[in-house]
Design a protein around this motif. Structure first.
Motif, mmCIF file in Angstrom:
data_model
loop_
_atom_site.group_PDB
_atom_site.id
_atom_site.type_symbol
_atom_site.label_atom_id
_atom_site.label_comp_id
_atom_site.label_asym_id
_atom_site.label_seq_id
_atom_site.Cartn_x
_atom_site.Cartn_y
_atom_site.Cartn_z
ATOM 1 N N HIS A 253 39.047 48.404 39.443
ATOM 2 C CA HIS A 253 37.891 47.557 39.152
ATOM 3 C C HIS A 253 37.332 46.927 40.427
ATOM 4 O O HIS A 253 36.148 46.673 40.531
ATOM 5 N N ASN B 271 36.096 51.355 35.051
ATOM 6 C CA ASN B 271 35.945 50.101 34.340
ATOM 7 C C ASN B 271 34.821 50.217 33.312
ATOM 8 O O ASN B 271 33.981 49.351 33.198
ATOM 9 N N PHE C 227 35.244 46.263 29.170
ATOM 10 C CA PHE C 227 36.419 45.955 29.987
ATOM 11 C C PHE C 227 36.857 44.552 29.615
ATOM 12 O O PHE C 227 36.052 43.699 29.312
#
Length: 160
Positions: free
Chosen positions: A18, A2, A6
């Motif tokens: 994530h 991530n 993001f």
């Protein structure tokens, strides 16, 4: 991964990795660090500061369910740790910084960096003020905004 930047979105469209990065690494790291630090904090009647976010009226933080859960999870962790550590003279709390101009954020945004934002030193000034406050225990279990502490303690941020 991530890596920044993001993007948020509906939870089912976000990479499930994530979750691991933000919950298992982000939230868990706060708990593991506190677990290891607890004996020293108790011995010294110290201060435990984590990074969280708590605004019950806020929409999903950054439009990203995993980020939202991680930030609010750390804020709840601060409340729980404060409950356990308070009888031992330790104050635990979470700081909520504003949009912070970290190296990673600056690199990710490049020329698109929004105006303003806090320096990386600003939260450090908040911690210094908290450490100097004999009445810091009144913040135990809370998530406090760095900007609010700046107003309370009378410190400022660095210029851009």
């Amino acid at each position: 991964g991530n890596a920044l930047p993001f993007a948020g979105g509906p939870f089912w469209t976000l990479p499930i990795q994530h979750w691991r990065n933000m919950m298992e690494i982000g939230v868990r790291s706060h708990l593991v660090a506190a677990w290891h630090a607890a004996p020293l904090l108790i011995e010294r009647r110290g201060l435990l500061v984590m990074t969280g976010y708590a605004d019950p009226e806020a929409e999903v933080i950054a439009g990203h369910v995993f980020y939202d859960l991680a930030m609010t999870g750390v804020s709840r962790l601060a409340r729980t740790l404060a409950h356990d550590l308070r009888p031992h003279g330790v104050t635990a709390l979470a700081l909520s910084p504003g949009f912070t101009r970290t190296e990673a954020i600056m690199a990710a945004f490049g020329d698109r960096m929004p105006p303003g934002g806090d320096s990386i030193e600003f939260p450090g000034r908040a911690v210094r003020a908290l450490l100097a406050d004999a009445g810091v225990a009144r913040h135990a279990g809370r998530t406090v905004r760095v900007a609010d502490l700046a107003e309370e303690y009378g410190f400022g941020d660095l210029p851009d």
